[in-house]
Design an enzyme around this catalytic site. Sequence first.
Site, PDB file in Angstrom:
ATOM      1  N   ASP A 140       0.729  -1.272  -0.151  1.00 11.99           N
ATOM      2  CA  ASP A 140      -0.055  -0.078  -0.040  1.00 11.99           C
ATOM      3  C   ASP A 140       0.842   1.251  -0.092  1.00 11.99           C
ATOM      4  O   ASP A 140       0.416   2.197   0.083  1.00 11.99           O
ATOM      5  CB  ASP A 140      -1.236  -0.051   1.100  1.00 11.99           C
ATOM      6  CG  ASP A 140      -1.741  -1.166   0.828  1.00 11.99           C
ATOM      7  OD1 ASP A 140      -2.529  -1.072  -0.310  1.00 11.99           O
ATOM      8  OD2 ASP A 140      -3.063  -1.504   2.009  1.00 11.99           O
ATOM      9  N   ASP A 144      -6.579  -3.833  -6.526  1.00  9.62           N
ATOM     10  CA  ASP A 144      -5.946  -3.159  -6.011  1.00  9.62           C
ATOM     11  C   ASP A 144      -4.710  -1.833  -6.089  1.00  9.62           C
ATOM     12  O   ASP A 144      -4.704  -0.934  -5.993  1.00  9.62           O
ATOM     13  CB  ASP A 144      -6.554  -2.557  -4.186  1.00  9.62           C
ATOM     14  CG  ASP A 144      -7.525  -3.142  -3.902  1.00  9.62           C
ATOM     15  OD1 ASP A 144      -7.499  -4.744  -4.586  1.00  9.62           O
ATOM     16  OD2 ASP A 144      -7.568  -2.952  -3.140  1.00  9.62           O
ATOM     17  N   THR A 186     -12.032 -13.525  -3.737  1.00  3.41           N
ATOM     18  CA  THR A 186     -12.783 -12.410  -3.354  1.00  3.41           C
ATOM     19  C   THR A 186     -12.119 -11.781  -1.448  1.00  3.41           C
ATOM     20  O   THR A 186     -11.566 -13.546  -1.640  1.00  3.41           O
ATOM     21  CB  THR A 186     -13.944 -12.063  -3.112  1.00  3.41           C
ATOM     22  OG1 THR A 186     -13.925 -10.826  -3.338  1.00  3.41           O
ATOM     23  CG2 THR A 186     -14.313 -12.419  -2.086  1.00  3.41           C
ATOM     24  N   ARG A 197     -15.620  -1.395  -5.843  1.00  2.00           N
ATOM     25  CA  ARG A 197     -14.298  -0.323  -5.455  1.00  2.00           C
ATOM     26  C   ARG A 197     -12.753  -1.135  -6.525  1.00  2.00           C
ATOM     27  O   ARG A 197     -12.514  -0.405  -6.790  1.00  2.00           O
ATOM     28  CB  ARG A 197     -13.882  -0.562  -4.567  1.00  2.00           C
ATOM     29  CG  ARG A 197     -13.457   0.998  -3.294  1.00  2.00           C
ATOM     30  CD  ARG A 197     -12.688   1.655  -2.503  1.00  2.00           C
ATOM     31  NE  ARG A 197     -13.128   0.448  -1.837  1.00  2.00           N
ATOM     32  CZ  ARG A 197     -13.311   0.045  -0.901  1.00  2.00           C
ATOM     33  NH1 ARG A 197     -14.584   0.504  -0.947  1.00  2.00           N
ATOM     34  NH2 ARG A 197     -12.833  -0.662   0.365  1.00  2.00           N
TER      35      ARG A 197
END
Length: 388
Positions: free
Chosen positions: A116, A175, A235, A247
């Site tokens: 991240d 993401d 998922t 998202r």
Amino acid sequence: MRNFVKVTLALSLVTQVVFAQKNKSKGFHFAEEQTELMLKSISEAKATSRPNAVTPRTLDKNGNLVLVPSRDWCSGFFPGELWFLYQYTKDKKWMDEARKYTAFIEPEQFTTTTHDLGFEIYCSVGNGYKLTNDPSYKQVIINAAKSLSTRFNPTVGCIKSWDNRKEWKFPVIIDNMMNLELLFAATRLSGDSSFYKIAVTHANTTLKNHFRANNSSYHVIDYDPETGKVLHKQTHQGYADESAWARGQAWGLYGYTMCYRETRNPVYLQQAEKIAAFILNNPTTPTDKVPYWDYNAPDIPNAPRDASAAAITASALYELAKYSENGKSYKKSADQIMNSLSKHYQAEPGGSKGFILLHSTGHKPANSEIDVPISYADYYYLEALLRQ
Ligand code: GLY
């Protein structure tokens, strides 16, 4: 007659521009007022929070402000919002606050245990560097890219998302496309092409394995780190392995649009267009264009919405509109989303501790952060306003 058509077109263009400027100014005025309140709310919340909690993430079930440490994936969004306020207003007050909150996140530049870093460092320090050219920010971006690169496995062709998940060996989530922006920036700033190569390889592997025939994406692909073979398609935050988590689709759209900006590879542009088609033509997308938290949520139309997915999508569509032949239609869709968010999803003025948007969904399967304000919704909403 021809002149008449030209004048009418010119007038319509001027009206559109004036309208967009008015929306932007109204949106930023509201954001400034809410952020003043947020700064006070942060000071109050610090008294009862962990000492290392530095930036706001959401509200808890009792309406209390949740502050998170720099290690949290959401830590960089609030500093980024402060930079956006400075970018729009040019008011030094916002730059001072942005610098102060960005400094809290900088220690993460050396963290190698998370994917991240793009969210944490690029949304804070990256925006700071774009607006100030501060050389110390430049070094932080390069250091963070080095840290992120340690998570790249050349056999898999991806950066690993999470460590220590016993159900997966080498999980990669959609993401993760968002963290590539940090790598592209680091190559530009350092001249070291290894970051660029990792970003492109990750984007290509994701393109190959993450997408279904209908152009929706899986959330998690688990790879064998020794062979690169796909082990599982699953998922984590969506409704089901085969569902389309809202998202996640927005991250993919934003990620491939950004990859096209950075590389001009038409394959990435096509992928972004395909994802946009999935999102915009989806039969479950409500008329206000703010999606339910998962396109396959079983309780649609009573399922919670995800305003954050809408804000990310709007910001991505404004950028995609600049590159695509469908530009006009993407801009129109982005305007519709922004109109809905501004009219029906904003917090009450002076309320919600200073958050801007309501009605996002963080992690529905974990029963966490459902129908709440959340920092990344506000961040991408402000970015989209700037891109209008
Ligand atoms: N893992 C980032 C997100 O919740 O979208």
